[in-house]
Design a protein around this motif. Sequence first.
Motif, PDB file in Angstrom:
ATOM      1  N   SER A  20       0.826  -1.205   0.000  1.00  0.00           N
ATOM      2  CA  SER A  20       0.000   0.000   0.000  1.00  0.00           C
ATOM      3  C   SER A  20       0.859   1.254   0.000  1.00  0.00           C
ATOM      4  O   SER A  20       1.690   1.452   0.891  1.00  0.00           O
ATOM      5  CB  SER A  20      -0.924   0.007   1.220  1.00  0.00           C
ATOM      6  OG  SER A  20      -1.489   1.280   1.419  1.00  0.00           O
ATOM      7  N   VAL A  26      -8.082   1.406   4.955  1.00  0.00           N
ATOM      8  CA  VAL A  26      -8.111   0.567   3.752  1.00  0.00           C
ATOM      9  C   VAL A  26      -9.531   0.058   3.561  1.00  0.00           C
ATOM     10  O   VAL A  26     -10.101  -0.561   4.458  1.00  0.00           O
ATOM     11  CB  VAL A  26      -7.136  -0.621   3.880  1.00  0.00           C
ATOM     12  CG1 VAL A  26      -7.296  -1.571   2.704  1.00  0.00           C
ATOM     13  CG2 VAL A  26      -5.708  -0.131   3.966  1.00  0.00           C
ATOM     14  N   CYS A  38      -6.306  -1.122  -3.132  1.00  0.00           N
ATOM     15  CA  CYS A  38      -5.297  -0.151  -2.699  1.00  0.00           C
ATOM     16  C   CYS A  38      -3.882  -0.697  -2.833  1.00  0.00           C
ATOM     17  O   CYS A  38      -2.910   0.070  -2.826  1.00  0.00           O
ATOM     18  CB  CYS A  38      -5.553   0.283  -1.262  1.00  0.00           C
ATOM     19  SG  CYS A  38      -5.149  -0.973  -0.032  1.00  0.00           S
ATOM     20  N   LEU A  39      -3.735  -2.014  -2.973  1.00  0.00           N
ATOM     21  CA  LEU A  39      -2.409  -2.614  -3.073  1.00  0.00           C
ATOM     22  C   LEU A  39      -1.887  -2.688  -4.501  1.00  0.00           C
ATOM     23  O   LEU A  39      -0.701  -2.946  -4.716  1.00  0.00           O
ATOM     24  CB  LEU A  39      -2.439  -4.034  -2.488  1.00  0.00           C
ATOM     25  CG  LEU A  39      -2.954  -4.172  -1.054  1.00  0.00           C
ATOM     26  CD1 LEU A  39      -2.907  -5.640  -0.631  1.00  0.00           C
ATOM     27  CD2 LEU A  39      -2.150  -3.318  -0.099  1.00  0.00           C
TER      28      LEU A  39
END
Length: 354
Positions: A167, A270, A275-276
């Motif tokens: 992230s 999150v 998001c990664l």
Amino acid sequence: MATLCHSIHTRASRKIARRNAAKVFCSTQMPPSQSTIKVVIIGATKEIGRTAIAAVSKARGMELAGAIDSQGVGQDAGEISGMEEALEIPVLNDLTMVLGSIAQSRATGVVVDFSEPSTVYDNVKQAAAFGLSSVVHVPKLELDTVTELSAFCEKATMGCLVAPTLSIGSVLLQQAAIQASFHYNNVEIVESRPNPSDLPSQDAVQIANNISDLGQIYNREDMDSNNPARGKILGEDGVRVHSMVLPGLASSTSINFSGPGEIYTLRHDVTNVQCLMPGLILAIRKAIRLKNLIYGLEKVVPYHSPNVMTDQPGDAAVTKPWRSPPSDSADTAGHIMLALTNNFLLNGIHGNHQ
């Protein structure tokens, strides 16, 4: 007249030379098909694996070359990831066969490992045997395993990026925490996760490690307190973490610093695994250039001066770990954001378009 003709021929020759130069320039700028990074994903049927399949397939200069898992064998990788069209790449349980195919084509490849801690070492070793670098994002990976991997990669001169987090927001949170730790004597981490087995989280452990061993002792007033309500101490410098598990509560990490008359809070929430993906794409692009093991996504984000963008192949960009704050910068956060923005622009990461 002779002079006029000579002038005309000279101008014509220059035009032809410019056209030829433009053709040469274009041919050197257009990357050949062999420059496409072939990506193999281990743990393809996990949520993060399915999301990664879609992200890699849409990323510029990347191509999904294999999907490895013991579950869902035979299913199409595109279909399990929810893509509109099938990728005609079946989920397999044979990493060797996929790696052999990539090695035979002499393509540049990266193995992305989302598997389990017990299989990471063998996966990285096998990828290296076929000339492929690795990106490892596996929760609860023991530091002993990382040490063994580092020794192996050093000896084999192969790249491996072990990323406790992918992230970008988490990386920024950790960097801001390092900067704040030089100015505050009290700090506590408060986090929430949907699964109690994930606590304390890798993020919390990494934050505590990053702000420890900096010559600072935190929470001196009750550092020796054994009261369970005071949370768990991570490391030897007094950093405390408090963890919550509540249904419906988003995964969240906040770092609370305090000094005389003020509280400084950093927070990162999150909402889903998407998001990664920017961090994953960045990690893949960086892994192919590595010749050893690097621990932490933050270690491969180059620091740029405000007016310089030097992350093109062949540039002499200097990679600095987050722990080294710029000595001549009064606006660290702005510099960090600029560095990450430059990487996004240069690597083709624009918002939701991978």
